[in-house]
Design a protein around this motif. Structure first.
Motif, PDB file in Angstrom:
ATOM      1  N   VAL A 252       0.837  -1.210   0.000  1.00  0.00           N
ATOM      2  CA  VAL A 252       0.000   0.000   0.000  1.00  0.00           C
ATOM      3  C   VAL A 252       0.869   1.255   0.000  1.00  0.00           C
ATOM      4  O   VAL A 252       0.629   2.197  -0.773  1.00  0.00           O
ATOM      5  CB  VAL A 252      -0.943   0.006   1.224  1.00  0.00           C
ATOM      6  CG1 VAL A 252      -1.662   1.348   1.353  1.00  0.00           C
ATOM      7  CG2 VAL A 252      -1.955  -1.134   1.120  1.00  0.00           C
ATOM      8  N   ILE A 253       1.893   1.279   0.846  1.00  0.00           N
ATOM      9  CA  ILE A 253       2.774   2.447   0.946  1.00  0.00           C
ATOM     10  C   ILE A 253       3.465   2.730  -0.382  1.00  0.00           C
ATOM     11  O   ILE A 253       3.499   3.873  -0.854  1.00  0.00           O
ATOM     12  CB  ILE A 253       3.815   2.242   2.074  1.00  0.00           C
ATOM     13  CG1 ILE A 253       3.121   2.252   3.438  1.00  0.00           C
ATOM     14  CG2 ILE A 253       4.907   3.311   2.015  1.00  0.00           C
ATOM     15  CD1 ILE A 253       3.997   1.775   4.580  1.00  0.00           C
TER      16      ILE A 253
ATOM     17  N   GLU B 216       2.945   3.241  10.473  1.00  0.00           N
ATOM     18  CA  GLU B 216       2.173   3.579  11.669  1.00  0.00           C
ATOM     19  C   GLU B 216       0.754   4.007  11.317  1.00  0.00           C
ATOM     20  O   GLU B 216      -0.202   3.680  12.033  1.00  0.00           O
ATOM     21  CB  GLU B 216       2.859   4.688  12.469  1.00  0.00           C
ATOM     22  CG  GLU B 216       4.207   4.286  13.068  1.00  0.00           C
ATOM     23  CD  GLU B 216       5.381   4.630  12.174  1.00  0.00           C
ATOM     24  OE1 GLU B 216       6.416   5.058  12.716  1.00  0.00           O
ATOM     25  OE2 GLU B 216       5.277   4.481  10.936  1.00  0.00           O
ATOM     26  N   ASP B 217       0.603   4.728  10.197  1.00  0.00           N
ATOM     27  CA  ASP B 217      -0.727   5.150   9.764  1.00  0.00           C
ATOM     28  C   ASP B 217      -1.615   3.956   9.439  1.00  0.00           C
ATOM     29  O   ASP B 217      -2.845   4.042   9.510  1.00  0.00           O
ATOM     30  CB  ASP B 217      -0.632   6.047   8.519  1.00  0.00           C
ATOM     31  CG  ASP B 217       0.087   7.358   8.792  1.00  0.00           C
ATOM     32  OD1 ASP B 217      -0.037   7.880   9.919  1.00  0.00           O
ATOM     33  OD2 ASP B 217       0.773   7.846   7.873  1.00  0.00           O
ATOM     34  N   LEU B 218      -0.975   2.856   9.077  1.00  0.00           N
ATOM     35  CA  LEU B 218      -1.699   1.647   8.679  1.00  0.00           C
ATOM     36  C   LEU B 218      -1.714   0.598   9.786  1.00  0.00           C
ATOM     37  O   LEU B 218      -1.996  -0.576   9.538  1.00  0.00           O
ATOM     38  CB  LEU B 218      -1.073   1.060   7.413  1.00  0.00           C
ATOM     39  CG  LEU B 218      -1.007   1.999   6.197  1.00  0.00           C
ATOM     40  CD1 LEU B 218      -0.305   1.310   5.031  1.00  0.00           C
ATOM     41  CD2 LEU B 218      -2.399   2.461   5.781  1.00  0.00           C
TER      42      LEU B 218
ATOM     43  N   ARG C 250      -6.703   0.035  -3.118  1.00  0.00           N
ATOM     44  CA  ARG C 250      -7.566   1.065  -3.671  1.00  0.00           C
ATOM     45  C   ARG C 250      -8.589   1.561  -2.656  1.00  0.00           C
ATOM     46  O   ARG C 250      -8.899   2.748  -2.586  1.00  0.00           O
ATOM     47  CB  ARG C 250      -8.270   0.552  -4.930  1.00  0.00           C
ATOM     48  CG  ARG C 250      -7.337   0.294  -6.106  1.00  0.00           C
ATOM     49  CD  ARG C 250      -6.508   1.526  -6.457  1.00  0.00           C
ATOM     50  NE  ARG C 250      -7.323   2.626  -6.927  1.00  0.00           N
ATOM     51  CZ  ARG C 250      -7.641   2.847  -8.199  1.00  0.00           C
ATOM     52  NH1 ARG C 250      -7.225   2.020  -9.136  1.00  0.00           N
ATOM     53  NH2 ARG C 250      -8.373   3.893  -8.539  1.00  0.00           N
ATOM     54  N   LEU C 251      -9.113   0.647  -1.846  1.00  0.00           N
ATOM     55  CA  LEU C 251     -10.062   1.053  -0.806  1.00  0.00           C
ATOM     56  C   LEU C 251      -9.374   1.896   0.266  1.00  0.00           C
ATOM     57  O   LEU C 251      -9.939   2.876   0.758  1.00  0.00           O
ATOM     58  CB  LEU C 251     -10.714  -0.185  -0.186  1.00  0.00           C
ATOM     59  CG  LEU C 251     -11.628  -0.992  -1.111  1.00  0.00           C
ATOM     60  CD1 LEU C 251     -12.132  -2.249  -0.403  1.00  0.00           C
ATOM     61  CD2 LEU C 251     -12.813  -0.152  -1.595  1.00  0.00           C
ATOM     62  N   ILE C 252      -8.151   1.523   0.621  1.00  0.00           N
ATOM     63  CA  ILE C 252      -7.405   2.297   1.623  1.00  0.00           C
ATOM     64  C   ILE C 252      -7.030   3.666   1.072  1.00  0.00           C
ATOM     65  O   ILE C 252      -7.151   4.695   1.760  1.00  0.00           O
ATOM     66  CB  ILE C 252      -6.152   1.523   2.071  1.00  0.00           C
ATOM     67  CG1 ILE C 252      -6.568   0.335   2.947  1.00  0.00           C
ATOM     68  CG2 ILE C 252      -5.183   2.433   2.835  1.00  0.00           C
ATOM     69  CD1 ILE C 252      -5.431  -0.584   3.331  1.00  0.00           C
ATOM     70  N   TYR C 253      -6.590   3.700  -0.185  1.00  0.00           N
ATOM     71  CA  TYR C 253      -6.237   4.983  -0.796  1.00  0.00           C
ATOM     72  C   TYR C 253      -7.439   5.924  -0.820  1.00  0.00           C
ATOM     73  O   TYR C 253      -7.335   7.101  -0.493  1.00  0.00           O
ATOM     74  CB  TYR C 253      -5.727   4.760  -2.218  1.00  0.00           C
ATOM     75  CG  TYR C 253      -5.499   6.044  -2.987  1.00  0.00           C
ATOM     76  CD1 TYR C 253      -4.395   6.855  -2.699  1.00  0.00           C
ATOM     77  CD2 TYR C 253      -6.385   6.460  -3.973  1.00  0.00           C
ATOM     78  CE1 TYR C 253      -4.181   8.032  -3.387  1.00  0.00           C
ATOM     79  CE2 TYR C 253      -6.184   7.636  -4.664  1.00  0.00           C
ATOM     80  CZ  TYR C 253      -5.076   8.432  -4.368  1.00  0.00           C
ATOM     81  OH  TYR C 253      -4.879   9.607  -5.043  1.00  0.00           O
ATOM     82  N   ARG C 254      -8.593   5.381  -1.177  1.00  0.00           N
ATOM     83  CA  ARG C 254      -9.786   6.222  -1.222  1.00  0.00           C
ATOM     84  C   ARG C 254     -10.173   6.687   0.184  1.00  0.00           C
ATOM     85  O   ARG C 254     -10.643   7.809   0.363  1.00  0.00           O
ATOM     86  CB  ARG C 254     -10.931   5.451  -1.882  1.00  0.00           C
ATOM     87  CG  ARG C 254     -11.962   6.366  -2.526  1.00  0.00           C
ATOM     88  CD  ARG C 254     -12.900   5.599  -3.420  1.00  0.00           C
ATOM     89  NE  ARG C 254     -12.176   4.835  -4.420  1.00  0.00           N
ATOM     90  CZ  ARG C 254     -12.668   3.754  -5.006  1.00  0.00           C
ATOM     91  NH1 ARG C 254     -13.856   3.304  -4.679  1.00  0.00           N
ATOM     92  NH2 ARG C 254     -11.968   3.121  -5.909  1.00  0.00           N
TER      93      ARG C 254
END
Length: 203
Positions: free
Chosen positions: A40-41, A56-58, A132-136
């Motif tokens: 994701v990063i 950490e954000d995740l 994609r769900l996390i990015y959104r």
């Protein structure tokens, strides 16, 4: 005295995390979580450098992405993901999935991805959907959805992919077998396109 010994024994037993959650001590599951966060990063850094996100954000820990083996696994998965990104129909359809989609919808999609087999391309398709769900969620300020999506991905790994990952020798299997799976993302994207077409027709 018996009561005292029993109390002492309970105190020495391993305890779960706060909130009653079990402590995960399985290398494949633990590494899968770190690899997914790394995916994701790196995907966000490539596609939208203006968005800054850390482990950490995740829900992860500082420095967890520094492990060389983790880096290699993530890079191989990203190479497969490049095939997904080249499929315009896949991108168009995935963009229509709601940021706050229900867990049942997510699980229905993932079952369809792996319904007739598992390969690294389809694993990447799972990661790409989660990404994609996390990015959104990040870009629409729905931060509460991030860990929820991560937990869904981990549930799929645990319930659908675990035996296969063991057969591959863990996540390093994508490094060792990369030449065999380089083009399987095309087939994975086709599966996802069919799934999302079905989703649109029935919802």
């Amino acid at each position: 005295m018996a009561d005292g010994r029993e109390e002492e024994r309970r105190e020495q037993e391993p305890r779960g995390a706060e909130g009653g959650e079990d402590v995960t001590e399985d290398p494949i599951l633990d590494q899968g979580e770190v690899v997914f966060r790394g995916y994701v990063i790196e995907r966000i850094a490539t596609e939208d450098p203006s968005v800054h996100v850390s482990s950490e954000d995740l829900g992860g820990h500082s420095g967890e992405q520094e492990d060389q083996q983790i880096k290699e696994v993530v890079q191989q998965l990203l190479k497969i993901a490049d095939e997904l990104n080249s499929n315009a129909e896949f991108e168009r359809l995935i963009n229509q999935v709601q940021t706050n989609c229900a867990k049942e919808v997510f699980m229905m999609v993932t079952r369809s991805i792996f319904i007739d087999g598992i390969n690294w391309g389809r694993v990447v398709a799972l990661f790409h959907l989660g990404y994609r769900l996390i990015y959104r969620a990040l870009t629409t300020n729905h931060m509460e959805n991030i860990r929820m999506v991560i937990s869904w991905v981990l549930q799929v790994i645990r319930e659908q992919l675990y035996p296969w990952l063991v057969q591959q020798g863990g996540w390093v299997g994508v490094i060792q077998n990369f030449s065999r799976w380089r083009n399987v993302a095309i087939a994975a994207s086709v599966v996802l396109v069919v799934t999302f077409v079905y989703y649109r027709k029935t919802h």
